[in-house]
Scaffold this motif. Structure first.
Motif, PDB file in Angstrom:
ATOM      1  N   ILE A 116      24.380  27.918 -49.482  1.00 26.70           N
ATOM      2  CA  ILE A 116      25.263  28.163 -50.627  1.00 26.70           C
ATOM      3  C   ILE A 116      25.903  26.850 -51.071  1.00 26.70           C
ATOM      4  CG2 ILE A 116      27.404  29.272 -51.366  1.00 26.70           C
ATOM      5  CD1 ILE A 116      26.676  31.631 -49.542  1.00 26.70           C
ATOM      6  N   GLN A 117      26.402  26.074 -50.106  1.00 34.35           N
ATOM      7  CA  GLN A 117      27.032  24.803 -50.435  1.00 34.35           C
ATOM      8  C   GLN A 117      26.093  23.888 -51.216  1.00 34.35           C
ATOM      9  OE1 GLN A 117      28.122  23.852 -46.320  1.00 34.35           O
ATOM     10  NE2 GLN A 117      30.290  23.953 -46.879  1.00 34.35           N
ATOM     11  N   ASP A 118      24.816  23.890 -50.845  1.00 36.04           N
ATOM     12  CA  ASP A 118      23.845  23.024 -51.504  1.00 36.04           C
ATOM     13  C   ASP A 118      23.622  23.393 -52.962  1.00 36.04           C
ATOM     14  OD1 ASP A 118      23.461  21.521 -49.212  1.00 36.04           O
ATOM     15  OD2 ASP A 118      21.756  22.723 -48.518  1.00 36.04           O
ATOM     16  N   GLN A 119      24.047  24.584 -53.352  1.00 38.64           N
ATOM     17  CA  GLN A 119      23.864  25.032 -54.740  1.00 38.64           C
ATOM     18  C   GLN A 119      25.133  24.886 -55.582  1.00 38.64           C
ATOM     19  OE1 GLN A 119      21.449  28.851 -55.016  1.00 38.64           O
ATOM     20  NE2 GLN A 119      21.834  28.799 -52.812  1.00 38.64           N
ATOM     21  N   ILE A 120      26.180  24.312 -55.005  1.00 38.90           N
ATOM     22  CA  ILE A 120      27.427  24.080 -55.739  1.00 38.90           C
ATOM     23  C   ILE A 120      27.350  22.687 -56.360  1.00 38.90           C
ATOM     24  CG2 ILE A 120      29.927  23.880 -55.553  1.00 38.90           C
ATOM     25  CD1 ILE A 120      29.676  25.681 -53.010  1.00 38.90           C
ATOM     26  N   ASN A 121      27.442  22.609 -57.683  1.00 33.74           N
ATOM     27  CA  ASN A 121      27.209  21.341 -58.370  1.00 33.74           C
ATOM     28  C   ASN A 121      28.287  21.029 -59.401  1.00 33.74           C
ATOM     29  OD1 ASN A 121      24.534  20.576 -57.240  1.00 33.74           O
ATOM     30  ND2 ASN A 121      23.889  22.491 -58.206  1.00 33.74           N
ATOM     31  N   ILE A 122      28.488  19.722 -59.628  1.00 33.24           N
ATOM     32  CA  ILE A 122      29.365  19.229 -60.685  1.00 33.24           C
ATOM     33  C   ILE A 122      28.514  18.408 -61.652  1.00 33.24           C
ATOM     34  CG2 ILE A 122      31.330  17.752 -61.266  1.00 33.24           C
ATOM     35  CD1 ILE A 122      32.486  18.328 -58.518  1.00 33.24           C
ATOM     36  N   THR A 123      28.622  18.724 -62.946  1.00 36.04           N
ATOM     37  CA  THR A 123      27.855  18.019 -63.973  1.00 36.04           C
ATOM     38  C   THR A 123      28.772  17.683 -65.151  1.00 36.04           C
ATOM     39  OG1 THR A 123      25.897  19.345 -63.399  1.00 36.04           O
ATOM     40  CG2 THR A 123      25.834  18.138 -65.487  1.00 36.04           C
ATOM     41  N   PRO A 124      28.786  16.432 -65.629  1.00 39.95           N
ATOM     42  CA  PRO A 124      29.535  16.129 -66.859  1.00 39.95           C
ATOM     43  C   PRO A 124      29.023  17.002 -67.997  1.00 39.95           C
ATOM     44  CG  PRO A 124      28.836  14.098 -65.754  1.00 39.95           C
ATOM     45  CD  PRO A 124      28.135  15.227 -65.052  1.00 39.95           C
ATOM     46  N   LEU A 125      29.930  17.484 -68.832  1.00 40.41           N
ATOM     47  CA  LEU A 125      29.538  18.407 -69.907  1.00 40.41           C
ATOM     48  C   LEU A 125      28.470  17.788 -70.811  1.00 40.41           C
ATOM     49  CD1 LEU A 125      29.897  21.082 -71.389  1.00 40.41           C
ATOM     50  CD2 LEU A 125      31.812  20.056 -72.635  1.00 40.41           C
ATOM     51  N   SER A 126      28.573  16.480 -71.068  1.00 48.91           N
ATOM     52  CA  SER A 126      27.599  15.830 -71.948  1.00 48.91           C
ATOM     53  C   SER A 126      26.197  15.801 -71.349  1.00 48.91           C
ATOM     54  CB  SER A 126      28.042  14.397 -72.262  1.00 48.91           C
ATOM     55  OG  SER A 126      28.080  13.611 -71.068  1.00 48.91           O
ATOM     56  N   GLN A 127      26.107  15.991 -70.030  1.00 41.09           N
ATOM     57  CA  GLN A 127      24.812  15.961 -69.347  1.00 41.09           C
ATOM     58  C   GLN A 127      24.271  17.362 -69.065  1.00 41.09           C
ATOM     59  OE1 GLN A 127      23.207  12.989 -68.669  1.00 41.09           O
ATOM     60  NE2 GLN A 127      24.915  12.096 -69.838  1.00 41.09           N
ATOM     61  N   TRP A 128      25.038  18.376 -69.458  1.00 37.69           N
ATOM     62  CA  TRP A 128      24.633  19.745 -69.149  1.00 37.69           C
ATOM     63  C   TRP A 128      23.352  20.106 -69.880  1.00 37.69           C
ATOM     64  CZ3 TRP A 128      25.316  23.166 -65.619  1.00 37.69           C
ATOM     65  CH2 TRP A 128      24.988  24.503 -65.839  1.00 37.69           C
TER      66      TRP A 128
END
Length: 466
Positions: A191-203
């Protein structure tokens, strides 16, 4: 015309700075000491959280408990008593944490399907308060996509995302996931491996977080945050506070207080320097900081209501304008959970008001069938030494709770034994090994029932075994 306006502006600034310096120089010794004490208590969370942010992100890549800004660090297994990096270690959940920067643009955080697993994602702002905390209580177990924005952001939220707005740019995240033990590590880690942070401009693209970043210059990220902040000279502390306040403003309710401490030079973005004060006033400011540290230390001993000799706190993450209280909680507990999500009674004293001492007594706590901790998720009781570290023992057993193989009494009540020596075999399943001498115990009630939130449930007293 533009030149005249610029000259006029410069002239106004010179007059303002001159009059402001004069005002500061006119502070009496008593005024300076009193304002310094109050300003330190007020600003302590801001300076502390800023340095916690730096420590947590003092890493060239995500590893262990640290990760670069806008990346998650994951604890992959429970700690044991050999880990003394943190006080009050939790052996109920595995945590993922991040230091996020919202000054450039919003961030998108995705979490996967959780099923019926307990989870919560707590946002901790500059003031050690909780502006947002999506969780299994509020969102259930479906996969979610959140867009996290700072206090100045305005724009449209993509249809597939849920908006989370935080009120300071310096923000920490702690995401807690229930874990039943070693046999559950693999599933929780997945589960942890699927938690991600992405800048909105890169979404929507193929964004990959940087694999290596440089460390913050002129900062020792291996020091304890308490040590960093509590050892700061007054001048450095207040200058740091002014810098933090520039992009992490105080609340509306704090504005009259901000006007008051402006007389000391606590103004967002201003450079705080002792050069504006006489030696006598400088010494008064230093003494005010000493006064504040003593007052915060004294408050640490009184952080909630005392009932049945348990300390009960009902306002974690919502401190209002009690700045001394907020500072004391920051000193010992960054990121306390909101009451709706978790309730943490703690105690170091028995039925007679005496501190626990296993050199003199063994102890027990008995919950009647009707007063077992009322929760919607789960509960635990954890043993710590007097310094709040886990206690080494032959069983590597640090906590018991409703997920443990406990033996209930015939009437449905539950007795837990706390002592340093192994009890008789019929009691071992209910034994919480204690250290030699003093100790502290902490109850954790996850998603407590309404009677807890309303203050109608109190843990029973801890009794001596005579």
């Amino acid at each position: 015309m533009k030149q005249v306006n610029l000259l006029t502006l410069l002239l106004c600034l010179l007059v303002y700075n001159s009059s402001f310096a004069q005002k500061k120089n006119n502070l009496s010794v008593d005024q300076a000491r009193a304002l310094s004490k109050e300003a330190f208590e007020f600003g302590f969370p801001a300076v502390f959280i800023q340095n916690q942010y730096y420590v947590n992100s003092y890493a060239t890549k995500a590893v262990g408990f640290k990760a670069p800004i806008n990346q998650f660090a994951h604890s992959r297994e429970f700690v044991d008593a050999s880990n003394r990096q943190y006080v009050g270690n939790n052996v109920d959940v595995l945590a993922s944490s991040a230091s996020i920067d919202l000054s450039e643009e919003p961030l998108v955080i995705t979490i996967p399907e959780m099923g019926d697993r307990f989870w919560l994602m707590q946002f901790i702002n500059t003031w050690n308060e909780v502006p947002a905390v999506p969780s299994s209580r509020t969102h259930g177990g479906k996969a979610r996509t959140f867009v996290v924005v700072g206090p100045e952001w305005e724009g449209d939220v993509p249809a597939e995302m849920e908006l989370l707005k935080v009120n300071t740019e310096t923000t920490l995240i702690v995401l807690r996931l229930y874990c039943s033990g070693k046999s559950d590590y693999k599933e929780v880690n997945a589960i942890q491996d699927q938690i991600n942070i992405t800048p909105l401009s890169q979404w929507g693209g193929n964004y990959v977080a940087p694999s290596y970043v440089t460390l913050k210059e002129n900062f020792d990220g291996n020091r304890d945050v308490n040590e960093i902040v509590m050892s700061m000279p007054a001048e450095e502390f207040f200058n740091s506070l002014n810098k933090v306040l520039l992009k992490n403003p105080a609340y509306d309710a704090d504005q009259s207080f901000m006007e008051k401490i402006a007389a000391l030079g606590i103004i967002p973005g201003e450079h705080f320097t002792f050069d504006n004060y006489t030696e006598e006033v400088q010494e008064a400011i230093n003494q005010g900081v000493i006064d504040a540290k003593q007052a915060i230390g004294a408050r640490v001993k009184n952080l909630g209501e005392l009932k049945n000799n348990w300390i009960l706190t009902y306002d974690m993450g919502r401190f209002g304008t009690d700045y001394n209280y907020r500072a004391a909680w920051t000193l010992i507990g960054v990121g306390g959970n909101l009451l709706e999500d978790a309730f943490y009674p703690t105690t170091i004293i028995d039925e007679d008001g005496e501190m626990f001492d296993t050199n003199k007594h063994a102890y027990k706590i008995t919950f009647s069938k009707e007063e077992l901790p009322p929760v919607k998720s789960f509960w635990s009781l954890t043993m710590y030494d007097i310094k709040s570290y886990l206690v080494p023992n032959d069983l590597n057993k640090y906590t018991v709770g409703d997920r443990s193989d406990l033996q209930y009494n015939e009437d449905g009540s539950l007795t837990i034994y706390m002592q340093k020596d192994r009890p008789s075999e019929d009691k071992v399943s209910n034994w919480l090994p204690a250290p030699e001498g003093a100790f502290r115990i902490a109850l954790r009630l996850y998603t407590p029932e309404e009677q807890v939130i309303k203050g109608n449930w109190i843990p029973p007293v801890v009794q001596k075994i005579k």
